[in-house]
Scaffold this active site. Structure first.
Site, PDB file in Angstrom:
ATOM      1  NE  ARG A  92      -4.069   0.649   1.920  1.00 59.30           N
ATOM      2  CZ  ARG A  92      -5.562   0.507   2.685  1.00 59.30           C
ATOM      3  NH1 ARG A  92      -4.857   1.310   3.671  1.00 59.30           N
ATOM      4  NH2 ARG A  92      -5.985  -0.553   2.074  1.00 59.30           N
ATOM      5  CG  HIS A 149      -8.309  -0.324  -2.931  1.00 64.28           C
ATOM      6  ND1 HIS A 149      -7.125  -1.468  -2.209  1.00 64.28           N
ATOM      7  CD2 HIS A 149      -9.094   0.603  -1.455  1.00 64.28           C
ATOM      8  CE1 HIS A 149      -7.777  -1.589  -0.565  1.00 64.28           C
ATOM      9  NE2 HIS A 149      -8.438  -0.416  -0.464  1.00 64.28           N
ATOM     10  CD  GLN A 165     -12.860  -2.059  -0.788  1.00 62.06           C
ATOM     11  OE1 GLN A 165     -11.918  -2.085   0.323  1.00 62.06           O
ATOM     12  NE2 GLN A 165     -14.275  -2.266  -0.497  1.00 62.06           N
ATOM     13  CG  ASP A 187     -13.551   6.515  -0.442  1.00 59.54           C
ATOM     14  OD1 ASP A 187     -13.616   6.094   0.614  1.00 59.54           O
ATOM     15  OD2 ASP A 187     -12.701   6.166  -0.989  1.00 59.54           O
ATOM     16  CB  CYS A 201     -14.003   0.920   0.417  1.00 56.56           C
ATOM     17  SG  CYS A 201     -13.339   2.679   0.823  1.00 56.56           S
ATOM     18  NE  ARG A 240     -10.339  -5.043   0.208  1.00 63.17           N
ATOM     19  CZ  ARG A 240      -9.485  -4.330   0.683  1.00 63.17           C
ATOM     20  NH1 ARG A 240     -10.068  -2.978   2.018  1.00 63.17           N
ATOM     21  NH2 ARG A 240      -8.097  -4.383   0.965  1.00 63.17           N
TER      22      ARG A 240
HETATM   23  N1   CP Z   1     -11.113  -0.638   2.746  1.00 61.12           N
HETATM   24  C1   CP Z   1      -9.871  -0.220   2.990  1.00 61.12           C
HETATM   25  O1   CP Z   1      -9.082   0.042   2.623  1.00 61.12           O
HETATM   26  O2   CP Z   1     -10.158  -0.457   4.775  1.00 61.12           O
HETATM   27  P1   CP Z   1      -8.373  -0.008   5.144  1.00 61.12           P
HETATM   28  O3   CP Z   1      -7.695   1.096   4.979  1.00 61.12           O
HETATM   29  O4   CP Z   1      -8.376  -0.165   7.063  1.00 61.12           O
HETATM   30  O5   CP Z   1      -7.066  -1.046   4.842  1.00 61.12           O
HETATM   31  N1  NVA Z   2     -10.537   6.942  -0.726  1.00 60.38           N
HETATM   32  C1  NVA Z   2      -9.664   6.108   0.127  1.00 60.38           C
HETATM   33  C2  NVA Z   2     -10.014   4.625   0.454  1.00 60.38           C
HETATM   34  C3  NVA Z   2      -9.528   3.926   2.031  1.00 60.38           C
HETATM   35  C4  NVA Z   2      -9.821   2.444   1.598  1.00 60.38           C
HETATM   36  C5  NVA Z   2      -8.334   7.024   0.871  1.00 60.38           C
HETATM   37  O1  NVA Z   2      -7.175   6.255  -0.337  1.00 60.38           O
HETATM   38  O2  NVA Z   2      -8.204   6.834   2.064  1.00 60.38           O
END
Ligand code: CP
Ligand code: NVA
Length: 309
Positions: free
Chosen positions: A108, A135, A138, A227, A267, A295
């Site tokens: 990530r 993502h 997701q 989101d 999400c 997930r």
């Molecule tokens: N939805 C998601 O990716 O959650 P986290 O940021 O907690 O991993």
């Molecule tokens: N759009 C959000 C998604 C988190 C899972 C972010 O990037 O923070």
């Protein structure tokens, strides 16, 4: 190389339609197995995964670590202060070193280029656990959740309300391989990446609309999706964004306009009272928790595919 044989999972459309559907079938199969309490399916026995996190996470970290363990493997969490990819050490060096210890890498990161570089130099599969651009894990979990609740993804109307961010880009990339109706309702100036929109529309696979009118957009939706308005890395813009996103909160009135068959998805993490009301998240048609659970099941199937087991 055939799309079904690619080493990495960086964008949802790295795979073709058949491969995506096969992975989703496998996800449902392994989910049923794990839910039955069966703990003898250990395809990742003797395997290790390195998980690089430049940003915080609950779902991604816990679902990957738990899923890999339940299928026999061992996952190593590397937080923002651990390897400091690109700061303490160049990405291409991280990729080559971790490839010598681990069977798979999940990361990530902030810049999308970082995941591309990681995949380029790693000799083991690399999975995108979120970048500023997309993502994909997701949206695989979301597709599984829609199949479970609506019955199928093809032909459904998914209406995303909010910021045209990484989640939207993954929806657009999915819409470029599987036919459904995708609508993104966002404030002016917060649209998704124009190139990604154009490319997805050019495939002609799905009906794709970008609009500034959430009330019109949600009519007849199978799924209303939301989101956060300020993603990770944008938190200093949060106050300004709350102003700009007035009228884009998913509240009871908007859900009413969507109609009785609409499910609510998010999400997570959610900021209740900001992009969505507490009542909408807690309502019976909200499927955010089965969505979060999926997930793990979707990712297990992605890893089984990439590791060829
Ligand atoms: N939805 C998601 O990716 O959650 P986290 O940021 O907690 O991993
Ligand atoms: N759009 C959000 C998604 C988190 C899972 C972010 O990037 O923070």
């Amino acid at each position: 190389k055939a799309k079904s044989e690619l080493k990495d999972f960086l964008h949802i459309n790295d795979f073709d339609r058949d491969t995506i559907l096969k992975i989703l079938d496998r996800a449902a199969e392994v989910k049923a197995l794990l839910k039955s309490g069966e703990r003898t399916f250990l395809p990742f026995k003797g395997k290790t995964m390195a998980m690089i996190f430049a940003k915080p996470s609950m779902r991604t970290r816990v679902s990957f670590e738990t899923g890999f363990f339940l299928l026999g493997g061992h996952a190593i969490y590397l937080g923002p202060d651990d390897i400091q990819m690109g700061k303490r050490e160049e990405t291409r060096d991280v990729a080559r070193v971790l490839s010598r210890y681990n069977d798979i890498i999940m990361a990530r990161v902030f810049a999308h280029q970082d995941i591309l570089d990681l995949a380029k130099y790693a000799t083991v599969p690399v999975i995108n656990g979120l970048t500023d651009y997309n993502h994909p894990c997701q949206i695989m979990a979301d597709a599984l959740t829609i199949i479970e609740h609506v019955g199928q993804l093809e032909g459904t109307k998914v209406v995303y309300v909010g910021d045209g961010n990484n989640i939207v880009h993954s929806w657009l990339l999915l819409a470029s391989i599987i036919p459904f109706h995708f609508v993104c309702a966002c404030p002016k100036g917060y649209d998704p990446d124009a190139k990604t929109v154009a490319k997805a529309q050019q495939t002609g696979i799905s009906k794709i609309e970008i609009t500034n009118d959430p009330k019109e957009a949600v009519k007849g939706a199978d799924v209303v999706y939301s989101d956060v308005w300020a993603s990770m890395g944008q938190k200093e813009e949060a106050t300004h964004r709350r102003q700009a996103f007035q009228g884009f909160q998913v509240d009871e009135n908007l859900i009413k306009l969507a109609g009785p068959k609409a499910y609510f998805m998010h999400c997570l993490p959610a900021e209740r009272g900001v992009e969505v009301t507490d009542g909408v998240i807690e309502a019976p048609n909200s499927i955010v928790f089965p969505q979060a659970e999926n997930r793990m099941h979707a990712q297990n199937a992605i890893m089984l595919h990439l590791l060829g087991v």
